[in-house]
Design a protein around this motif. Structure first.
Motif, short mmCIF file in Angstrom:
data_model
loop_
_atom_site.label_atom_id
_atom_site.label_comp_id
_atom_site.label_asym_id
_atom_site.label_seq_id
_atom_site.Cartn_x
_atom_site.Cartn_y
_atom_site.Cartn_z
N TYR A 224 -17.13 23.35 13.07
CA TYR A 224 -17.12 22.03 13.41
C TYR A 224 -16.20 21.58 14.45
O TYR A 224 -16.33 20.55 15.14
N PHE A 244 -22.66 12.69 15.93
CA PHE A 244 -21.79 12.50 15.01
C PHE A 244 -22.40 12.35 13.60
O PHE A 244 -22.23 12.52 12.57
N SER A 245 -23.52 11.23 13.87
CA SER A 245 -24.31 10.92 12.45
C SER A 245 -24.81 12.05 11.79
O SER A 245 -24.85 12.16 10.66
N CYS A 247 -23.83 15.18 11.82
CA CYS A 247 -22.88 16.17 11.18
C CYS A 247 -21.94 15.68 10.02
O CYS A 247 -21.47 16.29 9.33
N SER A 248 -21.87 14.16 10.27
CA SER A 248 -20.80 13.65 9.24
C SER A 248 -21.13 13.62 7.88
O SER A 248 -20.30 13.70 6.98
N SER A 249 -22.59 13.66 7.50
CA SER A 249 -23.12 13.59 6.27
C SER A 249 -22.65 15.09 5.50
O SER A 249 -22.02 14.99 4.68
#
Length: 326
Positions: A224, A244-245, A247-249
């Motif tokens: 990351y 980002f959306s 990976c953020s989960s």
């Protein structure tokens, strides 16, 4: 001295079953806890099963990311099923006894599946790393054969390690008590019941945790850090937001699972508190699996679109069938 040894041996042979105290210190809340955990269990089963079905049926989700997500959802179903059914049985019947063999079996499967989760989360982060940092090589690197090998490796790597650790812990003599101040058979409360010095076994637990949890966690952090550097270099704000959306989960799930599990297993034995241990265990064994389907589906436009498509398709089939029958 001989008399003391005979008493210890007698106590050891007497402990052929344990008592899971669970939440018995909250007698007025037994009904509420039973209803709450029943709803949570059903939510976990339905939510994760839905993800498995969607990724299986929808052709647009036949990608490595969703292949690993389906594996992760399957793992979560098995993971909570090792703990929650027994806990619900204890709450419903108030029969909290568990045989030594059943306790060892529960711990063994719990540790194996926990190890699988650590490795699978690391594999999922590697998948995102390749997809974002080397998009041109992604189809070649993450081909179907590689995905199957990575998933299979995650499932089986922990089996010999955790079978050995379970055997080592249950080979100890238990003469202090047979009352486990927890809602399932976990390492810290079991070690509290062991006779004599358990320092070597505690060190062994720390070493295993470093191997199966700390190393995957470091690999996730490394992945990351590279991903974030790559995302920040993307030319458009829309591209950065999408990356980002995605990976953020996964990162949120990693923090919830590794954070609570690490505190549980890497604290010194003297700092262990039954209440804190139960709270942390509820967080990473029950709460996190409950929120995983929501985190991965509600924050993922592809999964939501696929779910809508399947529902619409099913609605059209039903409507045509009813119309034809008329």
């Amino acid at each position: 001295m001989k008399h003391k040894d005979e008493n210890t041996e007698a106590n050891f042979t007497a402990v052929m079953q344990f008592v899971l105290l669970g939440f018995s210190d909250l007698p007025s809340l037994q009904g509420l806890l039973s209803a709450l955990f029943s709803i949570i269990y059903l939510t976990i089963l339905v939510g994760n099963s839905l993800i498995i079905i969607i990724t299986r049926l929808e052709s647009s989700l036949q990608k490595p990311m969703y292949f690993f997500l389906a594996n992760f959802s399957s793992l979560e179903v098995f993971y909570v099923s090792v703990i929650l059914p027994r806990m619900l049985f204890n709450l419903w019947t108030q029969d909290r006894s568990i045989s030594l063999l059943d306790c060892a079996t529960q711990m063994c499967f719990f540790l194996i599946l926990g190890t699988t989760e650590c490795f699978l989360l690391a594999v999922m982060s590697y998948d995102r790393y390749v997809a974002i940092c080397s998009p041109l090589h992604y189809p070649v690197v993450m081909n179907h054969k590689m995905c199957v090998q990575l998933a299979l490796g995650s499932w089986v790597t922990g089996i010999p390690v955790q079978i050995g650790q379970t055997w080592q812990i249950f080979s100890l003599p238990f003469c202090n008590s047979n009352r486990i101040d927890h809602f399932f058979c976990d390492i810290p409360p079991i070690l509290k019941l062991a006779c004599g010095d358990t320092f070597v076994h505690e060190v062994s637990v720390y070493i295993v945790v470093m191997l199966v949890a700390a190393i995957p966690f470091m690999l996730i952090l490394a992945s990351y850090s590279k991903i974030i550097c790559t995302i920040l270099r993307l030319p458009t704000a829309k591209g950065r937001a999408k990356a980002f959306s995605t990976c953020s989960s996964h990162l949120l799930v990693v923090v919830l699972f590794f954070g609570s599990a690490t505190i549980t297993y890497l604290r010194p034995k003297s700092n262990h508190s039954a209440g804190v241990d139960k709270l942390l265990s509820v967080l990473y064994t029950i709460v996190t699996p409950m929120f995983n389907p929501m985190i991965y589906s509600l924050r993922n436009k592809d999964v939501i679109a696929a779910l809508r498509k399947i529902i619409c398709r099913q609605f059209v089939k039903t409507y045509i069938s009813v119309t034809c029958n008329l």
